[in-house]
Design an enzyme around this catalytic site. Structure first.
Site, PDB file in Angstrom:
ATOM      1  N   ASP A 293      -6.103   6.690  -2.206  1.00  0.00           N
ATOM      2  CA  ASP A 293      -6.258   5.400  -1.521  1.00  0.00           C
ATOM      3  C   ASP A 293      -5.542   4.389  -2.401  1.00  0.00           C
ATOM      4  O   ASP A 293      -6.034   4.010  -3.463  1.00  0.00           O
ATOM      5  CB  ASP A 293      -7.739   5.035  -1.326  1.00  0.00           C
TER       6      ASP A 293
ATOM      7  N   ASP B 263       0.834  -1.211   0.000  1.00  0.00           N
ATOM      8  CA  ASP B 263       0.000   0.000   0.000  1.00  0.00           C
ATOM      9  C   ASP B 263       0.867   1.259   0.000  1.00  0.00           C
ATOM     10  O   ASP B 263       0.652   2.191  -0.769  1.00  0.00           O
ATOM     11  CB  ASP B 263      -0.857   0.051   1.278  1.00  0.00           C
TER      12      ASP B 263
ATOM     13  N   ILE C 189      -4.786   1.149  -2.251  1.00  0.00           N
ATOM     14  CA  ILE C 189      -5.625  -0.024  -2.544  1.00  0.00           C
ATOM     15  C   ILE C 189      -6.811   0.026  -1.595  1.00  0.00           C
ATOM     16  O   ILE C 189      -6.658  -0.179  -0.384  1.00  0.00           O
ATOM     17  CB  ILE C 189      -4.886  -1.374  -2.344  1.00  0.00           C
TER      18      ILE C 189
ATOM     19  N   ASP D  23     -11.235   7.441   0.727  1.00  0.00           N
ATOM     20  CA  ASP D  23     -12.146   6.450   0.131  1.00  0.00           C
ATOM     21  C   ASP D  23     -13.102   7.103  -0.852  1.00  0.00           C
ATOM     22  O   ASP D  23     -13.487   6.493  -1.854  1.00  0.00           O
ATOM     23  CB  ASP D  23     -13.031   5.805   1.212  1.00  0.00           C
TER      24      ASP D  23
END
Ligand code: 2IP
Ligand code: CA
Length: 370
Positions: free
Chosen positions: A153, A54, A155, A300
């Site tokens: 974001d 990430d 992932i 998100d």
């Protein structure tokens, strides 16, 4: 500013490649799925590899975008911190260097000397990839990079990414769980007002490739700024219907599920991933995504929100809608009295739609239950 869109499209595609490489290359995949605990845990290992994947994607996006748009330095925010402390109390900052060999050396340090894994990752990070998109190429936008900020974001839907259930997304574009629910999200907002104005959603695992072993992805982008509302897909035109399909998290509160189940001809659906649920609204696969809790964050929702705005829809704070205020979410101000990630939570829950007339129906059905 249209150059920024082109840059984000390319770097999101590169991010999707890194996500695919981590699952496809054996030496990286082993690191991704193994969770060492207790005596097996290597104290020199800086963090879970999944967290590292990430962070690497996030830092790659930050590096590439800042190299092209220095005005954005300090205004690119992500879900992850790039500073790790290992079990020996040593601190390591993960960054992407200008040269591939330097990134390899840094990653090898973080990966406790695993040269193969470090080289594979570094190669994917430094790949020269230019994604071509005709509509994006002809777009004109008069806004300066100095006026915007970015939420990443790297992932979304990490648990689906790690678990790796190999569901392909059917043609109607709806998968309740599995790899298709994992997304790379990059959203751009105005520093002055917090309005989301540009979003890139890349889905690294959309369908299997011709060999049946690898995956092909797809991406969607949207821009909504001033008079410009452009999206890479056309607004879905569902025939007018009394039926209202509502998408929820499977962890939604029972009181909310029950209240929404009373909607006339309503149908409740469930899917993993906050970004994926927003994508289902973008594609018109459902009429509305409702979340009653503050469990999503600015990273998100920013990108899918911008795409929804480009299509005439939006994302609002559910708790505000219940009190009659349907203003849309903004992305520039933290909750100053909160700590850590909660500073950037979409605290009042969210309601996402293509057509704002659904807000009234949802609020009525909820009837004081939140
Ligand atoms: C998560 C992820 C989860 C979602 C949660 C997000 O982000 O999208 O799936 O919960 O809200 O913050 P749910 O699937 O119940 O909607 P991440 O995977 O980046 O931690
Ligand atoms: Ca997320």
């Amino acid at each position: 500013m249209a150059e920024l869109l082109r840059s984000l499209l390319s770097v999101a595609e590169k991010a999707a490649n890194v996500a695919r490489v981590c699952r496809q290359e054996e030496s990286l995949f082993e690191l991704l799925v193994q969770e060492k605990t207790g005596a097996d845990k290597n104290k020199k290992f800086v963090q879970d590899f999944k967290t590292l994947a990430d962070v690497v994607i996030q830092e790659m996006i930050r590096h590439d975008v800042c190299a092209q748009f220095p005005e954005l330095t300090g205004f690119i925010h992500g879900e992850e911190s790039n500073k790790f402390e290992n079990g020996l109390g040593e601190s390591v900052t993960v960054t992407v260097c200008a040269r591939e060999q330097d990134t390899t050396a840094l990653l090898a340090k973080v990966l406790d000397g695993d040269q193969t894994a470090a080289s594979l990752l570094s190669k994917a990070i430094h790949q020269d990839l230019q994604l071509r998109d005709q509509t994006a190429e002809s777009l004109q936008l008069s806004i300066s990079p100095a006026d915007v900020g970015i939420w990443i974001d790297p992932i979304d839907g990490t648990s689906q990414y790690i678990e790796g259930k190999e569901e392909e997304e059917p043609d109607e574009g709806f998968c309740p769980s599995g790899l298709p629910c994992a997304l790379v999200l990059i959203g751009v907002y105005l520093r002055a007002t917090g309005q989301p104005i540009m979003g890139v959603i890349n889905q690294p695992f959309n369908r299997k490739d011709s060999t049946g072993k690898g995956w092909k992805g797809q991406h969607i982008w949207g821009v909504s700024y001033g008079d410009v509302n452009v999206c890479s897909i056309t607004r879905p035109s569902n025939p007018p219907s009394e039926r209202l399909s509502v998408l929820l998290s499977s962890s939604e509160r029972p009181a909310v599920k029950n209240a929404l189940a009373t909607l006339p001809s309503g149908s409740l659906m469930y899917a993993a991933g906050a970004g994926y649920k927003l994508l289902c609204v973008v594609r018109g696969r459902v009429d509305v995504y409702v979340l009653s809790e503050g469990s999503t964050f600015k990273w998100d929702s920013c990108a899918p929100h911008a795409v929804l705005r480009a299509l005439g829809g939006g994302v609002s704070d559910l708790s505000q809608c219940v009190t009659g205020h349907t203003t849309q979410l903004t992305y520039h101000q933290p909750h100053t009295h909160s700590q850590g990630v909660d500073r950037w939570a979409n605290r009042g829950g969210i309601i996402a739609y293509l057509d704002s007339s659904v807000i009234e129906k949802v609020v009525e059905a909820l009837g004081g239950k939140i």
